[in-house]
Design an enzyme around this catalytic site. Sequence first.
Site, PDB file in Angstrom:
ATOM      1  N   LYS A  52      15.042   4.200  36.647  1.00  0.00           N
ATOM      2  CA  LYS A  52      16.355   4.813  36.904  1.00  0.00           C
ATOM      3  C   LYS A  52      17.416   3.726  37.081  1.00  0.00           C
ATOM      4  O   LYS A  52      18.525   3.823  36.561  1.00  0.00           O
ATOM      5  CB  LYS A  52      16.277   5.739  38.134  1.00  0.00           C
ATOM      6  CG  LYS A  52      15.514   7.019  37.835  1.00  0.00           C
ATOM      7  CD  LYS A  52      15.165   7.857  39.056  1.00  0.00           C
ATOM      8  CE  LYS A  52      14.301   9.043  38.619  1.00  0.00           C
ATOM      9  NZ  LYS A  52      13.854   9.897  39.718  1.00  0.00           N
ATOM     10  N   GLN A  96      13.984   9.806  46.014  1.00  0.00           N
ATOM     11  CA  GLN A  96      12.773   9.969  45.202  1.00  0.00           C
ATOM     12  C   GLN A  96      11.715  10.757  45.980  1.00  0.00           C
ATOM     13  O   GLN A  96      11.392  10.427  47.124  1.00  0.00           O
ATOM     14  CB  GLN A  96      12.235   8.589  44.788  1.00  0.00           C
ATOM     15  CG  GLN A  96      11.116   8.623  43.775  1.00  0.00           C
ATOM     16  CD  GLN A  96      11.521   9.196  42.412  1.00  0.00           C
ATOM     17  OE1 GLN A  96      12.657   9.065  41.977  1.00  0.00           O
ATOM     18  NE2 GLN A  96      10.597   9.851  41.747  1.00  0.00           N
ATOM     19  N   ASP A 119      20.224  15.416  41.341  1.00  0.00           N
ATOM     20  CA  ASP A 119      18.935  16.044  41.018  1.00  0.00           C
ATOM     21  C   ASP A 119      19.085  17.563  40.862  1.00  0.00           C
ATOM     22  O   ASP A 119      18.189  18.214  40.322  1.00  0.00           O
ATOM     23  CB  ASP A 119      17.935  15.805  42.164  1.00  0.00           C
ATOM     24  CG  ASP A 119      17.049  14.587  41.958  1.00  0.00           C
ATOM     25  OD1 ASP A 119      16.687  14.310  40.802  1.00  0.00           O
ATOM     26  OD2 ASP A 119      16.725  13.921  42.962  1.00  0.00           O
TER      27      ASP A 119
HETATM   28  N1  GUN Z   1       9.878  13.056  41.837  1.00  0.00           N
HETATM   29  C1  GUN Z   1       9.398  13.507  40.654  1.00  0.00           C
HETATM   30  N2  GUN Z   1      10.408  13.932  39.864  1.00  0.00           N
HETATM   31  C2  GUN Z   1      11.542  13.728  40.565  1.00  0.00           C
HETATM   32  C3  GUN Z   1      12.919  13.966  40.269  1.00  0.00           C
HETATM   33  O1  GUN Z   1      13.314  14.473  39.199  1.00  0.00           O
HETATM   34  N3  GUN Z   1      13.789  13.629  41.252  1.00  0.00           N
HETATM   35  C4  GUN Z   1      13.392  13.107  42.449  1.00  0.00           C
HETATM   36  N4  GUN Z   1      14.328  12.824  43.346  1.00  0.00           N
HETATM   37  N5  GUN Z   1      12.127  12.882  42.743  1.00  0.00           N
HETATM   38  C5  GUN Z   1      11.213  13.198  41.807  1.00  0.00           C
END
Ligand code: GUN
Length: 285
Positions: A52, A96, A119
Amino acid sequence: MAKVISGKEVSAKVRADVKEECERLKEKGVTPGLAVIIVGDDPASRVYVNNKKKACAEVGFVSEEYALPAETTQEELLDLIDKLNNKKEINGILCQLPLPKHLDEKAVINAISPYKDVDAFHPSNVGKIMIGDYHFLPCTPAGVMELIHFAGIDVSGKNCVVIGRSNIVGKPMSMLLLHENGTVTVCHSKTKNLKEICSSADILVAAVGRAKFVKADMVKEGAVVLDVGINRDENGKLCGDVDYAEVEPKASYITPVPGGVGPMTIAMLMKNTLKAAKLQNGMDD
Ligand code: GUN
């Protein structure tokens, strides 16, 4: 033989568009900023967070990483989120998941400002998606839709089956397909006659989290198959929720793993962060 929908190719296009728009924003004095919070040392989460941050740098965003120790308290995490909610240079906040067990995931999601919730996990954003009036779409389902559009597949009137009902993928995925007039069925661990339901799908989205779960006898001839899974097979090799070797000959379109839905998730995160920056600076179109 199926046509392979390349998430690598489509995500590169999305990122290139975001990069171009980011340059225009910078000329107006706005640089999009994303804060990424990671708590503890889950190796998979570490890889996702690194990717990311890399994507942010590539499209021209500023990113800030907050790597907190596994024993971080709820109060410390909420304090950080509060600080980031009020930080002008930060337009998007991503925490995350999963979080260490002692932390309350729901409370953390609730604490992130809905305007910075790139998100789209906050209940207010989830509600907006439900009524089809949203700014942010959750990254993975939005990425799947982007692949469907890129391949020129019309969802309207099609039988769509989503396997999996998570808040992050299955539920919002079903809603996005419904918005495009698909006839949507959501399957899960308690579903009876799973094979029969899946075999009726014109568009099948696998988001189960089990390696090679979808076999050829669950897929209709000519179906469009989208694989959200990221698993390891018996040899430790990366694979999806779909048994690709078995299913590919029956499908009309299929997404590979790796190189399918995975890269789209991050591209859509970039898109959401750009949108957040525009919204927060009164530049939304
Ligand atoms: N963990 C697995 N997929 C995601 C996601 O799309 N966003 C976040 N914040 N955590 C995750």
